[in-house]
Design a protein around this motif. Structure first.
Motif, mmCIF file in Angstrom:
data_model
loop_
_atom_site.group_PDB
_atom_site.id
_atom_site.type_symbol
_atom_site.label_atom_id
_atom_site.label_comp_id
_atom_site.label_asym_id
_atom_site.label_seq_id
_atom_site.Cartn_x
_atom_site.Cartn_y
_atom_site.Cartn_z
ATOM 1 N N ALA A 99 0.835 -1.204 0.000
ATOM 2 C CA ALA A 99 0.000 0.000 0.000
ATOM 3 C C ALA A 99 0.870 1.253 0.000
ATOM 4 N N GLU A 102 1.957 1.958 -3.266
ATOM 5 C CA GLU A 102 0.805 2.211 -4.133
ATOM 6 C C GLU A 102 0.497 1.048 -5.076
ATOM 7 N N PRO A 105 -4.614 -0.495 -2.621
ATOM 8 C CA PRO A 105 -5.306 0.617 -1.950
ATOM 9 C C PRO A 105 -5.328 0.405 -0.445
ATOM 10 N N TRP A 106 -5.366 1.491 0.303
ATOM 11 C CA TRP A 106 -5.349 1.373 1.760
ATOM 12 C C TRP A 106 -6.631 0.755 2.304
ATOM 13 N N TRP A 107 -7.734 0.831 1.541
ATOM 14 C CA TRP A 107 -8.970 0.234 2.047
ATOM 15 C C TRP A 107 -8.838 -1.281 2.187
ATOM 16 N N LEU A 108 -8.017 -1.895 1.332
ATOM 17 C CA LEU A 108 -7.819 -3.341 1.448
ATOM 18 C C LEU A 108 -7.058 -3.675 2.731
ATOM 19 N N LEU A 110 -7.219 -1.950 5.497
ATOM 20 C CA LEU A 110 -8.160 -1.773 6.593
ATOM 21 C C LEU A 110 -9.134 -2.952 6.697
ATOM 22 N N VAL A 111 -9.584 -3.471 5.556
ATOM 23 C CA VAL A 111 -10.528 -4.587 5.566
ATOM 24 C C VAL A 111 -9.902 -5.823 6.208
#
Length: 202
Positions: A99, A102, A105-108, A110-111
């Motif tokens: 992440a 790049e 994505p940072w959302w992955l 967090l999930v």
């Protein structure tokens, strides 16, 4: 990937591993943990080939220690902690590294981290009811395998041409499949904990 945990009893009481420290699987898991900072340094310094080699070695050693534990009856409580801890650390370091560069994505991030935080929050409740770690579910192991396959591919996605394109495609397919299995296993664990609490209250 959690291969040392018996699945004979979903409550975690029957067939519990004994208190052993110096077993071959535990030594292998310990060495795999020692490679985590090495792997992290390689990822963050863009030494992708060397990082890929370390990740493959870690994955193979994970499989080997599970086979040894089952074949030679060397399961242990320490192994129950070391084996998944190493998996989680490799996943976390890889996620943050990719992440930061790049590739992901940072959302992955967090999930996946949210799922592990959810399970960590269940440990005090289990201990309060006299239980240790729950048996590793097949979906959880499959999800971890999928993620561990995804990360080397995503590391290769930075390569130009067809190799990078194929690595990006298959890497994301493995990552999304792994996340789905990861969360499915989490819901199974939550249901098992709820069943334990209800049974004890009854």
């Amino acid at each position: 990937m959690g291969t040392e945990t018996s699945q004979a009893d979903p409550t975690g009481r029957a067939g519990e591993p004994v208190e052993r420290v110096w077993t071959v699987p535990n030594v292998i898991s310990g060495l795999r943990l020692l490679l985590v900072p090495v792997f992290g340094a390689l990822v963050f310094t863009h030494q992708d080939l060397a990082a890929l080699v370390v990740l493959v070695v870690a994955g193979v050693s994970d499989w080997v220690d599970g086979v040894i534990a089952r074949t030679f009856d060397q399961t242990s409580r320490l192994g129950q902690l070391l084996d998944p801890a190493a998996d989680r650390l490799y996943i976390f370091v890889t996620l943050v590294g990719l992440a930061w560069r790049e590739f992901l994505p940072w959302w992955l991030v967090l999930v996946i981290v949210a799922r592990d935080l959810l399970l960590a929050s269940l440990f005090p409740l289990l201990r309060r009811h006299g239980y240790g770690p729950l048996p590793v579910h097949l979906a959880g192991k499959a999800g971890t395998f999928a993620l561990m396959y995804a990360f080397p591919l995503l590391l290769l996605a930075g390569m130009p041409g067809t190799v990078g394109t194929l690595a990006w495609t298959f890497g994301w397919a493995c990552a999304l499949w792994g996340v789905g299995l990861y969360w499915f296993a989490a819901f199974v664990y939550v249901e098992q904990v709820a069943r334990i609490v209800r049974a004890d209250r009854a």
